[in-house]
Design an enzyme around this catalytic site. Sequence first.
Site, PDB file in Angstrom:
ATOM      1  N   ARG A   1       2.360  15.434   5.330  1.00  0.00           N
ATOM      2  CA  ARG A   1       3.526  15.759   6.420  1.00  0.00           C
ATOM      3  C   ARG A   1       5.006  15.953   6.102  1.00  0.00           C
ATOM      4  O   ARG A   1       5.769  16.423   6.908  1.00  0.00           O
ATOM      5  CB  ARG A   1       3.221  15.029   7.685  1.00  0.00           C
ATOM      6  CG  ARG A   1       2.089  15.415   8.413  1.00  0.00           C
ATOM      7  CD  ARG A   1       1.961  14.432   9.783  1.00  0.00           C
ATOM      8  NE  ARG A   1       1.170  13.274   9.367  1.00  0.00           N
ATOM      9  CZ  ARG A   1       1.273  12.187  10.253  1.00  0.00           C
ATOM     10  NH1 ARG A   1       2.052  12.442  11.247  1.00  0.00           N
ATOM     11  NH2 ARG A   1       0.581  11.000   9.791  1.00  0.00           N
TER      12      ARG A   1
ATOM     13  N   LEU B   1       0.884  -1.432  -0.039  1.00  0.00           N
ATOM     14  CA  LEU B   1      -0.032   0.123  -0.124  1.00  0.00           C
ATOM     15  C   LEU B   1       0.958   1.216   0.101  1.00  0.00           C
ATOM     16  O   LEU B   1       1.572   1.307   0.872  1.00  0.00           O
ATOM     17  CB  LEU B   1      -0.942  -0.035   1.304  1.00  0.00           C
ATOM     18  CG  LEU B   1      -1.713  -1.242   1.268  1.00  0.00           C
ATOM     19  CD1 LEU B   1      -2.847  -1.238   2.466  1.00  0.00           C
ATOM     20  CD2 LEU B   1      -2.587  -1.531   0.056  1.00  0.00           C
TER      21      LEU B   1
HETATM   22  C1  UD1 Z   1      -3.483   1.750   9.961  1.00  0.00           C
HETATM   23  C2  UD1 Z   1      -4.389   0.486  10.383  1.00  0.00           C
HETATM   24  C3  UD1 Z   1      -4.007   0.423  12.020  1.00  0.00           C
HETATM   25  C4  UD1 Z   1      -2.718   0.358  12.379  1.00  0.00           C
HETATM   26  C5  UD1 Z   1      -1.683   1.247  11.538  1.00  0.00           C
HETATM   27  C6  UD1 Z   1      -0.361   0.922  11.571  1.00  0.00           C
HETATM   28  C7  UD1 Z   1      -6.373   0.323   9.032  1.00  0.00           C
HETATM   29  C8  UD1 Z   1      -7.739   0.491   9.109  1.00  0.00           C
HETATM   30  N1  UD1 Z   1      -5.769   0.675  10.115  1.00  0.00           N
HETATM   31  O1  UD1 Z   1      -3.963   2.730  10.518  1.00  0.00           O
HETATM   32  O2  UD1 Z   1      -4.770  -0.428  12.676  1.00  0.00           O
HETATM   33  O3  UD1 Z   1      -2.430   0.514  13.479  1.00  0.00           O
HETATM   34  O4  UD1 Z   1      -2.157   1.362  10.079  1.00  0.00           O
HETATM   35  O5  UD1 Z   1       0.372   1.878  11.129  1.00  0.00           O
HETATM   36  O6  UD1 Z   1      -5.910  -0.326   8.440  1.00  0.00           O
HETATM   37  N2  UD1 Z   1      -3.282   3.572   2.362  1.00  0.00           N
HETATM   38  C9  UD1 Z   1      -3.491   3.515   1.091  1.00  0.00           C
HETATM   39  N3  UD1 Z   1      -4.844   3.804   0.588  1.00  0.00           N
HETATM   40  C10 UD1 Z   1      -5.640   4.376   1.517  1.00  0.00           C
HETATM   41  C11 UD1 Z   1      -5.436   4.517   2.847  1.00  0.00           C
HETATM   42  C12 UD1 Z   1      -3.975   4.182   3.147  1.00  0.00           C
HETATM   43  O7  UD1 Z   1      -2.560   3.257   0.323  1.00  0.00           O
HETATM   44  O8  UD1 Z   1      -6.763   4.540   1.291  1.00  0.00           O
HETATM   45  C13 UD1 Z   1      -1.895   3.275   2.617  1.00  0.00           C
HETATM   46  C14 UD1 Z   1      -0.869   4.333   3.249  1.00  0.00           C
HETATM   47  O9  UD1 Z   1      -0.170   5.277   2.324  1.00  0.00           O
HETATM   48  C15 UD1 Z   1      -0.139   4.061   4.280  1.00  0.00           C
HETATM   49  C16 UD1 Z   1      -0.983   2.645   4.860  1.00  0.00           C
HETATM   50  O10 UD1 Z   1      -1.921   2.333   3.695  1.00  0.00           O
HETATM   51  O11 UD1 Z   1       1.191   3.455   3.630  1.00  0.00           O
HETATM   52  C17 UD1 Z   1      -1.682   2.758   6.139  1.00  0.00           C
HETATM   53  O12 UD1 Z   1      -2.512   4.043   5.988  1.00  0.00           O
HETATM   54  P1  UD1 Z   1      -2.395   5.057   7.371  1.00  0.00           P
HETATM   55  O13 UD1 Z   1      -3.441   6.047   7.019  1.00  0.00           O
HETATM   56  O14 UD1 Z   1      -0.957   5.558   7.627  1.00  0.00           O
HETATM   57  O15 UD1 Z   1      -2.835   4.187   8.518  1.00  0.00           O
HETATM   58  P2  UD1 Z   1      -3.969   4.233   9.541  1.00  0.00           P
HETATM   59  O16 UD1 Z   1      -5.298   3.836   8.508  1.00  0.00           O
HETATM   60  O17 UD1 Z   1      -3.868   5.287  10.293  1.00  0.00           O
END
Ligand code: UD1
Length: 456
Positions: free
Chosen positions: A16, A9
């Site tokens: 940031r 992902l």
């Molecule tokens: C997510 C997890 C959370 C975990 C945390 C660890 C979910 C709902 N939550 O949190 O349980 O503790 O990671 O860091 O999964 N990304 C995409 N597309 C999207 C959303 C995210 O590619 O639509 C990618 C982001 O670029 C990133 C990763 O997924 O690399 C995680 O996304 P981020 O928003 O950082 O994590 P959380 O949703 O806060």
Amino acid sequence: MQDLSVVVLAAGKGTRMKSRLPKVLQPLAGRPLLAHVLDAAAALGARTTVVYGHGGDQVRSHFADANLGWVEQAEQKGTGHAVLVALPQVPAEGRTLILYGDVPLIRPQTLQGLVERVADGRSLSLLTLQMADPTGYGRILRDAEGRVQRIVEQKDGSPEELAVREVNTGIFCVPNTLLHAWLPKLRNDNKQGEYYLTDIIGLAATEGVVIHTVQAPQAWEVEGVNDKLQLATLERQHQRNQAEELMRGGVTLLDPARFDLRGTLEHGQDVEIDVNVVIEGRVRLGHGVRIGPNVLLRNAVLGDGVVVKANTVIEDSEVGAGSDLGPFARLRPDSVLGENVHVGNFVELKKARLAKGAKVGHLAYLGDAVIGERVNVSAGVITCNYDGANKHVTTIGDDAFIGTDSQLVAPVTIEKGAYVAAGSTITKTAPADALTICRARDQKSIPGWKRPVKKK
Ligand code: UD1
Ligand code: CA
């Protein structure tokens, strides 16, 4: 592993970072964050799909040569949605490992342990971490028997749920059959209005699928990068890891905290590296090589016993065994030195070949030069290799002596054993075993000459 797919992902904006460069292209040890993640995936022999979004073209073109699948997630609707868009690339059978483009230091050994627990299609595995301060992370909720029930996100949790210190690292491994069955069922009825990938854990528990958890061996393996501070923290961790590996391999680092490797280093025994040395690209050091402080080595091969003194820069060059360089020497690309060559301070070489035993001790520029064995190049010698339009070669035969402050106007040849007198400007062949001298007229002195005085 034949049946393993990896989905990375990497669609996050990385706001940031405050940078025009997409987050996953930000360099760690000289390479994009995403490259480190792809290395870990490659070590497992998995077919890999990257989910990209922001700055996608830039990211894709950076990895154009790699054998990867690419899927665009135009709008970020959550981690579950991100994997959903990649689903057409995931085979019906096998296992899928979810990784993050901004979690660069995950080790293949750790992933291996996670993948091995998902062999039968009726279990999945989750990488978790105990944290003193779990704020911001998804919490792992277990039943009285310790079986994982579901994951709750920070924004959706009750105070009791948020008191749990075991967090979801986001990295997990799922049988493909289950991924295909569950992902289309995810809903976004939560505080963030996102499709949470973590909701598949709840579905798994409901369906009686076994959920294995593996504790991350070190926190840094699962730490993500969101800003330059975290980038610098993981850079230091990575450098520490590399330094430790080198020291275990027998390299002496005078201070492992002041050593940076941005590439690969192969080395022999008894290599000693002083402080503030930066190594980039592919570098090979023979046995007994000693590198002084503040040295930059980029794509260099140094033979046994080479000594590089302080503040020397070596790029795309080769140095033969027993040679010594610096302090303050600069080897620009395509310089090739034979054995026991001496290059002293304030000497610049560019595309110069110096054969065995040649010496250039001080303040010289040798560009596009082919220099024979045992040649002595004195202080202040310059090859005039560039006429403003083209580069020309200077050739110096074995045992020649080039006197101080001479200019060699290329193309030009100094033959074997030739002796060029100090202060000469050489434009034609200097013949073998002869003295060649080309200076302004004889020295004269004017008695009583008045020195200029400062105007009032
Ligand atoms: C997510 C997890 C959370 C975990 C945390 C660890 C979910 C709902 N939550 O949190 O349980 O503790 O990671 O860091 O999964 N990304 C995409 N597309 C999207 C959303 C995210 O590619 O639509 C990618 C982001 O670029 C990133 C990763 O997924 O690399 C995680 O996304 P981020 O928003 O950082 O994590 P959380 O949703 O806060
Ligand atoms: Ca989020």
